[in-house]
Design an enzyme around this catalytic site. Sequence first.
Site, short mmCIF file in Angstrom:
data_model
loop_
_atom_site.label_atom_id
_atom_site.label_comp_id
_atom_site.label_asym_id
_atom_site.label_seq_id
_atom_site.Cartn_x
_atom_site.Cartn_y
_atom_site.Cartn_z
N ASP A 184 0.73 -0.01 10.61
CA ASP A 184 0.86 -0.61 9.29
C ASP A 184 1.78 -1.82 9.44
O ASP A 184 2.98 -1.67 9.68
CB ASP A 184 1.43 0.42 8.31
CG ASP A 184 1.53 -0.12 6.89
OD1 ASP A 184 1.61 -1.34 6.73
OD2 ASP A 184 1.56 0.70 5.94
N LYS A 209 1.37 -7.11 -0.88
CA LYS A 209 2.70 -7.59 -0.50
C LYS A 209 2.65 -9.04 0.01
O LYS A 209 2.18 -9.89 -0.69
CB LYS A 209 3.28 -6.62 0.55
CG LYS A 209 3.11 -5.13 0.17
CD LYS A 209 3.84 -4.83 -1.12
CE LYS A 209 3.90 -3.37 -1.47
NZ LYS A 209 2.74 -2.73 -2.02
N1 LCS Z 1 2.08 0.38 3.42
C1 LCS Z 1 3.32 -0.06 3.16
C2 LCS Z 1 4.26 -0.38 4.28
C3 LCS Z 1 3.74 -0.19 1.84
O1 LCS Z 1 4.97 -0.63 1.61
C4 LCS Z 1 2.83 0.15 0.79
C5 LCS Z 1 3.22 0.05 -0.63
C6 LCS Z 1 1.56 0.61 1.13
C7 LCS Z 1 1.22 0.70 2.46
C8 LCS Z 1 0.56 0.98 0.08
O2 LCS Z 1 0.05 -0.17 -0.50
P1 LCS Z 1 -0.56 -0.25 -1.98
O3 LCS Z 1 -1.53 0.86 -2.11
O4 LCS Z 1 0.58 -0.09 -2.93
O5 LCS Z 1 -1.19 -1.60 -2.01
N2 LCS Z 1 4.58 -0.12 -0.82
C9 LCS Z 1 5.23 -0.17 -1.95
C10 LCS Z 1 6.61 -0.25 -2.01
O6 LCS Z 1 7.40 -0.18 -1.07
N3 LCS Z 1 6.96 -0.38 -3.29
O7 LCS Z 1 5.88 -0.26 -4.12
C11 LCS Z 1 4.69 -0.15 -3.32
#
Ligand code: LCS
Length: 400
Positions: A184, A209
């Site tokens: 990731d 992000k």
């Molecule tokens: N991988 C990482 C490293 C993340 O930080 C997040 C979401 C995800 C996968 C999942 O992504 P999403 O489904 O939200 O697009 N991280 C978040 C965080 O640290 N704060 O809010 C969401």
Amino acid sequence: MKENSKVNFETKCVHAGISEYEFGPVVPPIYQTSTFKFESVEHGASLFAGEKKGYTYTRMLNPTIQAMEDAIAQLEGGHKALGCGSGMAAIHTVFASLTQAGDHVVCSTAVYGPTTTLLNTIMKKYGVETTFVDTSNLDEVKKAVKPNTKVLYVETPGNPTLSISNLEEIYKIAKQQKANLVVDNTFMSPALQNPIAFGADIVLHSLTKFLNGHADVVGGIVVVKDEATYQHFRKTLNQLGGVIDPFNSFLVHRGIKTLWLRMQKHCENALVIAEWLEKHSLVKSISYPGLKSHPQYELGLKQHRGHGGMITIELAGGLEAGKIMMNSVKLFQLAVSLGGVESLIQHPASMTHFSMGKEARLAGGITDGLVRISVGIENVNDLISDLESALEEVRKVNQV
Ligand code: LCS
């Protein structure tokens, strides 16, 4: 732009994934359509059979989505990519593609909370077991691997501790076991780290992000290294249905054009802020890959082209002091997510990593007092003034 590994990264950011379209637009049009007309029954059949190139139905593929996928595959040095509806949809697609009942996964303890929860609930229900280890410690990784291990899943730097794992060494462990190394890369973005260069089989991102960068899209992406894996993952994604839509793909593709510029500023600001925080009397501990005090500082220099925009701190007054700080900031916004142009601050134990449960959190070094900062691209002096005033509030309440 045709695949051209000779041009520099910032040039790729501007041109990757752009091809020829009717009327010659310089950016890919938004093909906001759910389905595509066939010329004849025979034509439709040939598209479904994969004998002719073209589009059938947007869940299967769409030109706007594909343009964004091609761009990110190029930036990561991969073969092709698959756009997903969120980072979590990307992660689910990867595990659903690579594992079956009876398989085992080794995963970093410091990962985004819902990743741990997905492995501990849904994947477990389907018969896939996971061992969580501190992947910055190679001995722990070696010990955790079993004969049925199919995936080594690493987030580096990890969310939220920012611990750094050695991708080249973990890849060797994975290959001894004929397992896939999945990385990731959300926290670094392809601008600062390309896990495929260190051997990774699969790279994924939350597009929400840095890649999109403007806090207005939820999306995810999986990058693969060969056609067979791509076809296998595409079938899984079509069945699971967690695809991204054309408009969000367009926004992400637009965001990518400034990825290099934005990442430079995120890194520059974060280093100044981290150095300032490290010297502040109310800061008990700090984690930032660009500080020499970071336990894997040297490894970071080898793996990254910049130290990133994320900082984690713990204040001397612990959780209570952290709450005062988070409630007092004015320019930093109290919100989860990260990687946008605006600076954010949040509390992992009660927010992003709450779903993991306290035991798993503490095992990953995510203490109750941790405060996570996503440094944006504002003027760094304005950001420091805001943090300084917030820390002054902590000092007033605690009379320290
Ligand atoms: N991988 C990482 C490293 C993340 O930080 C997040 C979401 C995800 C996968 C999942 O992504 P999403 O489904 O939200 O697009 N991280 C978040 C965080 O640290 N704060 O809010 C969401």
